[in-house]
Enzyme design. Structure first.
Site, PDB file in Angstrom:
ATOM      1  N   PRO A  56       3.473  89.732 150.178  1.00  0.00           N
ATOM      2  CA  PRO A  56       1.909  89.434 149.877  1.00  0.00           C
ATOM      3  C   PRO A  56       0.657  90.322 150.337  1.00  0.00           C
ATOM      4  CG  PRO A  56       3.014  87.555 151.117  1.00  0.00           C
ATOM      5  CD  PRO A  56       3.844  88.587 150.878  1.00  0.00           C
ATOM      6  N   GLU A  69       8.795  84.116 157.662  1.00  0.00           N
ATOM      7  CA  GLU A  69       7.770  84.457 158.013  1.00  0.00           C
ATOM      8  C   GLU A  69       7.267  86.049 157.818  1.00  0.00           C
ATOM      9  OE1 GLU A  69       5.430  81.854 158.894  1.00  0.00           O
ATOM     10  OE2 GLU A  69       7.054  81.070 158.081  1.00  0.00           O
ATOM     11  N   ARG A 101      11.466  97.306 130.716  1.00  0.00           N
ATOM     12  CA  ARG A 101      11.012  96.864 129.236  1.00  0.00           C
ATOM     13  C   ARG A 101      10.054  98.409 128.970  1.00  0.00           C
ATOM     14  NH1 ARG A 101       6.256  95.129 128.384  1.00  0.00           N
ATOM     15  NH2 ARG A 101       6.593  93.896 126.609  1.00  0.00           N
ATOM     16  N   ASP A 154       0.823  96.237 124.569  1.00  0.00           N
ATOM     17  CA  ASP A 154       0.658  94.855 125.360  1.00  0.00           C
ATOM     18  C   ASP A 154      -0.660  94.735 125.889  1.00  0.00           C
ATOM     19  OD1 ASP A 154       3.420  94.401 124.967  1.00  0.00           O
ATOM     20  OD2 ASP A 154       4.209  95.148 126.761  1.00  0.00           O
TER      21      ASP A 154
END
Ligand code: ADE
Length: 249
Positions: free
Chosen positions: A89, A116, A154, A169
């Site tokens: 993150p 963690e 893709r 898209d």
């Protein structure tokens, strides 16, 4: 042929997604090859330990550096022959633009952290890059790695069966996509926009572009700042901006 090497403590998580749908077909057709490697295989002690308590105390466990370096270097050599991307993150936000960039490389490795976090020396001396799939916290990088694999796969030529697909898209043009409809022309009393049934291709193209702009304006105005817009489109948006917020979705 794109090569993706994944390093994880949970290889089973990758089985079904890599087998099914567009991703499964891309693998079956040889457009990409995905290797999944269990970091635990490189843990040398009797209990094959891969994590340990953090120095300095505090909660949670930290992934040890030795098994990660050993597994990555066994597969990719030392230094690694492919860029090693750590999923975390704390990484750079993953975007459609990044997916296109990765689809054009010979390959890359994805390193999935758990617990963690991973020992900082992995970040400093093994990872070449860190990616985040969004501002929320998963229990590990596995689902994030699958998101990256799917988004990239893709885009490979031949993966969708129609070459225009991916370029149309949402996000590939920098805008959100226009609405889609299919048969029947009326469902529970709800129709479809006349322009879709008219067979007028010029009008249809214009309608789609305007819908795409409108939707982006309403839902993701932040994207408009970076989108390529004609002068006419800029005027249209300026007009929308000057209007009172309406009841439209
Ligand atoms: N690992 C845990 N959360 C993540 C996220 N949001 N993106 C990438 N890897 C992660």
């Amino acid at each position: 042929m794109l090569t993706i090497e994944i390093f994880t403590l949970f290889p089973n998580l990758f089985e079904a997604p890599l087998r099914e749908s567009i991703l499964g077909r891309a693998v079956a057709h040889g457009l990409l090859t995905v290797g999944v490697h269990n970091i635990r295989d490189a843990a040398t002690d009797r209990h094959q330990v891969t994590d340990d308590a953090p120095y300095g105390g505090g909660g949670g466990m930290v992934m040890k550096p030795e098994p990660i370096f050993a597994e990555v270097e066994t597969v990719l050599g030392s230094p690694p022959a492919l860029p090693v991307i750590l999923l975390t993150p704390q990484g750079t936000p993953f975007t459609q633009e990044k997916a296109w960039a990765l689809a054009e490389t010979p390959g890359f490795a994805l390193l999935c952290g758990r617990y963690e976090g991973v020992d900082e020396r992995v970040r400093e001396h093994l990872a070449s890059e860190e990616l985040s799939i969004g501002d929320y916290v998963l229990s590990g990088g596995e689902l994030a790695a699958l998101v990256v694999v799917e988004a990239v796969a893709r885009l490979l030529p031949g993966a969708l069966g129609n070459e225009e697909g991916a370029r149309d898209d949402s996000h590939s043009s920098g805008l959100l996509e226009y609405p889609h409809y299919t048969r029947p022309p009326e469902f529970r009393g709800w129709g479809v926009p006349d322009v879709l049934l008219s067979g007028n291709h010029a009008q249809l193209r214009q309608w789609r572009r305007e819908q795409s702009l409108r939707r982006t304006f309403l839902r993701r105005p932040d994207l408009l700042a970076k989108a390529e817009l004609s002068d006419e489109e800029k005027r249209l948006i300026a007009r929308w901006k000057s209007q009172e917020p309406g009841a439209e979705k």
